[in-house]
Design an enzyme around this catalytic site. Structure first.
Site, PDB file in Angstrom:
ATOM      1  N   GLU A 126       0.850  -1.195   0.000  1.00 25.91           N
ATOM      2  CA  GLU A 126       0.000   0.000   0.000  1.00 25.91           C
ATOM      3  C   GLU A 126       0.887   1.247   0.000  1.00 25.91           C
ATOM      4  O   GLU A 126       1.845   1.290   0.766  1.00 25.91           O
ATOM      5  CB  GLU A 126      -0.905   0.041   1.231  1.00 25.91           C
ATOM      6  CG  GLU A 126      -1.873   1.214   1.149  1.00 25.91           C
ATOM      7  CD  GLU A 126      -2.810   1.330   2.364  1.00 25.91           C
ATOM      8  OE1 GLU A 126      -2.717   0.529   3.304  1.00 25.91           O
ATOM      9  OE2 GLU A 126      -3.629   2.253   2.349  1.00 25.91           O
ATOM     10  N   MET A 268       0.297  -2.960   8.613  1.00 31.57           N
ATOM     11  CA  MET A 268      -0.405  -3.060   7.338  1.00 31.57           C
ATOM     12  C   MET A 268      -1.339  -4.258   7.322  1.00 31.57           C
ATOM     13  O   MET A 268      -0.951  -5.358   7.679  1.00 31.57           O
ATOM     14  CB  MET A 268       0.645  -3.157   6.207  1.00 31.57           C
ATOM     15  CG  MET A 268       0.061  -3.258   4.834  1.00 31.57           C
ATOM     16  SD  MET A 268      -0.930  -1.770   4.441  1.00 31.57           S
ATOM     17  CE  MET A 268      -2.170  -2.504   3.372  1.00 31.57           C
ATOM     18  N   HIS A 302      -6.908  -2.230  15.015  1.00 30.43           N
ATOM     19  CA  HIS A 302      -7.100  -1.461  13.783  1.00 30.43           C
ATOM     20  C   HIS A 302      -6.883  -2.354  12.556  1.00 30.43           C
ATOM     21  O   HIS A 302      -7.726  -2.398  11.657  1.00 30.43           O
ATOM     22  CB  HIS A 302      -6.136  -0.270  13.786  1.00 30.43           C
ATOM     23  CG  HIS A 302      -6.207   0.594  12.571  1.00 30.43           C
ATOM     24  ND1 HIS A 302      -6.940   1.759  12.525  1.00 30.43           N
ATOM     25  CD2 HIS A 302      -5.632   0.469  11.341  1.00 30.43           C
ATOM     26  CE1 HIS A 302      -6.814   2.306  11.327  1.00 30.43           C
ATOM     27  NE2 HIS A 302      -6.022   1.550  10.592  1.00 30.43           N
ATOM     28  N   GLU A 303      -5.764  -3.034  12.519  1.00 29.58           N
ATOM     29  CA  GLU A 303      -5.477  -3.869  11.345  1.00 29.58           C
ATOM     30  C   GLU A 303      -6.495  -4.995  11.235  1.00 29.58           C
ATOM     31  O   GLU A 303      -6.930  -5.351  10.144  1.00 29.58           O
ATOM     32  CB  GLU A 303      -4.051  -4.430  11.393  1.00 29.58           C
ATOM     33  CG  GLU A 303      -2.946  -3.394  11.574  1.00 29.58           C
ATOM     34  CD  GLU A 303      -3.042  -2.184  10.654  1.00 29.58           C
ATOM     35  OE1 GLU A 303      -3.569  -2.321   9.536  1.00 29.58           O
ATOM     36  OE2 GLU A 303      -2.609  -1.081  11.067  1.00 29.58           O
TER      37      GLU A 303
HETATM   38  N1  PHE Z   1      -3.019   0.963   5.832  1.00 29.90           N
HETATM   39  C1  PHE Z   1      -2.169   1.055   6.998  1.00 29.90           C
HETATM   40  C2  PHE Z   1      -3.088   1.278   8.177  1.00 29.90           C
HETATM   41  O1  PHE Z   1      -3.551   2.316   8.461  1.00 29.90           O
HETATM   42  C3  PHE Z   1      -1.180   2.141   6.987  1.00 29.90           C
HETATM   43  C4  PHE Z   1      -0.102   2.040   5.967  1.00 29.90           C
HETATM   44  C5  PHE Z   1      -0.118   2.849   4.860  1.00 29.90           C
HETATM   45  C6  PHE Z   1       0.932   1.159   6.134  1.00 29.90           C
HETATM   46  C7  PHE Z   1       0.875   2.801   3.919  1.00 29.90           C
HETATM   47  C8  PHE Z   1       1.947   1.108   5.207  1.00 29.90           C
HETATM   48  C9  PHE Z   1       1.926   1.939   4.114  1.00 29.90           C
HETATM   49  O2  PHE Z   1      -3.459   0.396   8.832  1.00 29.90           O
HETATM   50 ZN    ZN Z   2      -5.611   1.742   8.652  1.00 31.40          ZN
END
Ligand code: PHE
Ligand code: ZN
Length: 876
Positions: A126, A268, A302-303
């Site tokens: 991401e 992530m 959160h994840e």
């Molecule tokens: N999507 C992840 C989160 O908020 C954050 C993230 C973004 C991690 C970009 C890595 C790179 O849980």
């Molecule tokens: Zn997130």
């Protein structure tokens, strides 16, 4: 950046993909120096796509070894290479495309795509990391099924992981082995992950509400095996909570978490295979503070929550980032409120929003929760998209009510399961579920800036009614001069002279003691009737019902009444903050306000006597407004003077309370058990806050108490509490304790980061010289984001005296470091550059110094990430 204006991606140019990817077969021949990736994609022209539509395959820093369409090299002219990757033309309506690439994980210091951390091969995709692995339509609205074969040296990489279920594994000649993984859920490329390493697996089980048995696996370096219990317990709590509070169940047979030392962000949510910054997994009472425990639990949750809000229902494009992040932050906030921090969570979040998101919304990087343009999407993982995004969800719930909100969420997950959608779609289902008109509410998504709400009241004693006049105004932000009224829920109560809430009727509705007035116009009036007495105070914005700045023109007496009596923890804290802020502002502007400061001493003295206040709430009430937040009270301010005024108020208000503070502090010996309970954590928060206060006001015996607390501490919470308390003290004990801490924890990266952060943030001595010594420390590594953040972050955020040196040396040094960091890790350099973008808010001399440094940086050869931040910071 010297030449080009970076090209903008515009929401208005969004087009649905012309090609559907039916499935994807990936084969990795893993090696840290050079990894071969073979990808087989079956594509089909999308319904409605033009017959000649080309297929875009994104790619970055890839060595292309082979490209075939239906087993043959494409005809000349059918493939164009450009800055984005490859463009394939002349394809039949469906085709099989084979791409073979070679990538170099070891040389990947950006930590996007496939890279090496501590000997483990891992990925971060991401938002646009997948294009650094292979050529692919790397956009979130292209979802497909993945089959992944990993092959690697068996002794170096005994563990081979990817998303979904392991369907096959075996030995190969020459000491190699392989594993095949299949993910049954179609997903966008940003959720792809693989891991290969020599790791320990700590496991557990969870049975879902409907009886699915899920294996929970946490993978860490072998020596960290005994620090995973909290992460696993947190995961199980989160899984249960998502079922109970949101009706969401897990959907695969295994849930894996891998901790790595080098990671750009917190963690992530890759499908079934989360990758985590080790900081948000590993914990023991001796190595992690209560705050660390709370953050680990929050990030794990959160994840996990992303599995529904993000993975099952994902974003159509990156403008919609808050669709998943705002909603998921809201969900993790609810979890932490209900399971761990209770009443104080809302205060912590409001404090964070004011200290970080409000400044962002008032500065050169301001953008709407749903932006409509970006030069570099990496720079939009912001407080606005995450935290303000969560506030929008919370306001929606306030406006439509809990039941309609829950129906709306169920509808959202049901209707859009397996799809890539927009924030508009989200608000649509909420409107549908509630029958409410949310047209004006939608503006919150597209309009940047923090609204200012002015509130005035008038009591008509003849009829027993309170008239409430509200006005709203949002200041202009870059690229958005014109602002429109928003739909703002203002929750309030009235307090009588005896401190109790007064019953009344809002606009003739049934009698109540708490009201939500909905401000939708520029100016509006409301009426509370049926009052038998004149309210002594109005408790505004209860529970922080909207992310706005509220000016209610309340006098000292009214605010002090709220400090003593308000039954809403946020509003009570907020009233005290307002008084403290006034006292600091008075010291900066002209003269101290001794009457106000004495009133503060009295009010806080009463709080210290009040046994009805929970320790954790009391600890929070004893906080002064943060430096960052105070800076926001001025058009321009001298940051060193603000820091000095803040400390002067702390001294004046708390010195008369020194003895009461000492006698009211919880006993460190009694609470030093490292227990992860609200009660114990609250007591520790209070005792550390009191210790810090006592040292700050120079109370007799305070430094000695800190030294004793450090020496006797069994838990990291108490050790760090003691160190933080003396960190700005000129007492020689400071140096001795910090040196001792460094000796003891040299070998433990996460704990050593705390030492780096303390040293870098300390305002004593020559901060710039110390910063240089930190970079020469044998433990310093430019390649480790945690370490770099620990050294550079607190210097800019806390070390006002040295970062804001009048000769500009602090800014210059930081700019040099950021330039170097940028050549290795653009994402991290761009994030860390944020404090250098605040030049317009500094006093004229410092402002000019900071601007000069930015201009110098702008002339360098920077990454698109950092270039974008600097460019926006300099635009006027
Ligand atoms: N999507 C992840 C989160 O908020 C954050 C993230 C973004 C991690 C970009 C890595 C790179 O849980
Ligand atoms: Zn997130």
């Amino acid at each position: 950046m010297k030449d080009a204006t970076p090209s903008m991606v515009l929401l208005s140019e969004y087009r649905a993909p012309d090609w559907v990817v039916e499935d994807l077969d990936l084969r990795f021949d893993l090696d840290p120096a050079s990894t071969r990736v073979e990808s087989l994609i079956r594509v089909r022209r999308a319904e409605g796509a033009e017959a000649g539509a080309a297929l875009r395959l994104h790619g970055r820093d890839l060595e292309l070894l082979r490209l075939e369409v239906d087993g043959k090299a494409p005809e000349s002219g059918a493939v164009t290479t450009d800055a984005e990757g490859l463009l394939l033309t002349g394809l039949p309506d469906s085709a099989a495309i084979t791409v073979e690439t070679c990538i170099r994980p070891e040389a990947n210091t950006a930590l996007e795509g496939l890279y090496v951390s501590g000997g483990t091969l891992c990925t971060q995709c991401e938002p646009e990391g997948f294009r650094r692995i292979t050529y692919f339509p790397d956009r979130p609205d292209v979802l497909t099924r993945y089959r992944v074969r990993l092959e690697a040296d068996a002794s170096r990489y005994p563990v081979l992981l990817a998303n979904g279920n392991r369907v096959e594994a075996g030995e190969l000649p020459a000491g190699r082995h392989y594993a095949v993984w299949e993910d049954p859920f179609p997903k966008p490329s940003y959720l792809f992950a693989l891991v290969a390493g020599d790791l320990s697996c700590v496991s557990d089980r969870f049975t879902t509400r409907s009886g699915r048995e899920v294996a929970l696996e946490v993978y860490v370096e072998h020596h960290n095996r005994d620090r995973c219990a909290h992460a696993l317990a947190s995961l199980k709590r989160a899984m249960r909570y998502d079922e109970d509070a949101f009706g969401r169940e897990y959907d695969l047979d295994v849930y894996m978490i891998v901790a790595v030392e080098d990671f750009n962000m917190g963690a992530m949510e890759n499908k079934g295979l989360n990758l985590f910054n080790a900081k948000y997994v590993l914990a023991s009472p001796e190595t992690a503070t209560d705050n660390d425990y709370v953050h680990i639990e929050g990030v794990i949750a959160h994840e996990y929550f992303h599995n529904w809000s993000g993975n099952r229902v994902t974003c159509r494009d990156w403008f919609q980032l808050s669709l998943k992040e705002g909603l998921t932050v809201f969900r993790d906030q609810e979890f932490t409120t209900d399971c761990t921090l209770f009443g104080v969570k809302r205060i912590d979040d409001a404090q964070g929003l004011r200290a970080f998101q409000f400044p962002e919304d008032a500065g050169p990087l301001a953008h709407p929760v749903r932006p409509d343009r970006y030069a570099e999407i990496n720079n939009f993982y912001t407080m606005t998209v995450y935290e303000k995004g969560a506030e929008l969800i919370r306001m929606l719930r306030t406006l439509i009510g809990r039941e309609a909100f829950r129906r709306g969420l169920d509808l959202y997950f049901e209707r859009f399961d397996g799809q890539a959608v927009t924030t508009e779609d989200f608000v649509d289902v909420m409107a549908e579920a509630s029958g409410r008109d949310l047209a004006r509410f939608r503006r919150w998504y597209t309009q940047a800036g923090t609204p200012r709400v002015t509130a005035r009241t008038h009591f008509d004693s003849r009829v027993g009614a309170l008239q409430i006049d509200l006005e709203q105004e949002t200041p202009p932000t870059p690229g958005q001069q014109e602002k429109h009224p928003l739909h703002i829920p203002v929750r309030l109560s009235l307090l009588g002279r005896d401190g109790r809430v007064l019953p009344a009727r809002l606009e003739g509705a049934a009698e109540a003691t708490e009201f939500v007035v909905e401000l939708t116009e520029e100016a509006q009036s409301f009426r509370l009737s049926g009052l038998r007495e004149a309210p002594a105070a109005v408790s505004w914005l209860r529970g922080f019902s909207a992310p706005v700045r509220l000016d209610a023109g309340q006098g000292t007496a009214e605010l002090a009444h709220l400090v003593v009596h308000d039954d809403d923890a946020f509003a009570r804290w907020d009233a005290l903050q307002a008084l403290l802020r006034r006292a600091v502002i008075a010291r900066i502007g002209s003269e101290p306000d001794p009457v106000l400061e004495a009133a503060l001493t009295t009010a806080i003295g009463a709080l210290l006597e009040d046994s009805g206040i929970e320790p954790v709430v009391l600890a929070t009430l004893l906080d002064l407004p943060s430096h960052r937040e105070l800076m926001e009270s001025f058009e321009r301010a001298d940051p060193v003077a603000v820091d000095a005024a803040r400390h002067a108020v702390e001294q004046a208000v708390f010195q008369p309370l020194a003895e009461r503070l000492a006698s009211g502090a919880p006993d460190p010996g009694r609470w030093d058990d490292g227990a992860f309970t609200a009660e114990a954590m609250g007591q520790r928060r209070l005792l550390n806050r009191i210790l810090a206060l006592r040292v700050a006001i120079g109370a007799a015996g305070a430094v000695e108490d800190a030294v004793r607390q450090y020496r006797e501490a069994r838990s990291q919470t108490l050790a760090m509490g003691a160190l933080a308390a003396v960190n700005d003290s000129a007492d020689p004990a400071r140096g001795e304790l910090l040196a001792d801490f460094e000796r003891r924890h040299r070998a433990d990266p996460l704990v050593l980061d705390k030492w780096f952060a303390l040293e870098s943030g300390s305002q004593v001595g020559d901060g710039l010289a110390r910063l240089e010594r930190l970079l020469d420390h044998p433990g310093f590594r430019w390649s480790n984001p945690n370490r770099v953040r620990a050294v550079l972050g607190p210097f800019m955020a806390q070390n006002h005296r040295h970062f804001h040196r009048e000769d500009g040396a602090g800014y210059q040094r930081l700019a040099d470091y950021l330039e170097h960091l940028d050549s290795l890790n653009p994402q991290t350099s761009a994030r860390l550059a944020q404090p250098l973008t605040r030049w317009q808010r500094l006093d004229p001399a410092r402002s000019a110094q900071m601007r000069q440094v930015l201009e110098r940086l702008a002339g360098k050869d920077l990454s698109p990430d950092l270039a974008d931040v600097i460019q926006r910071a300099l635009a006027r």
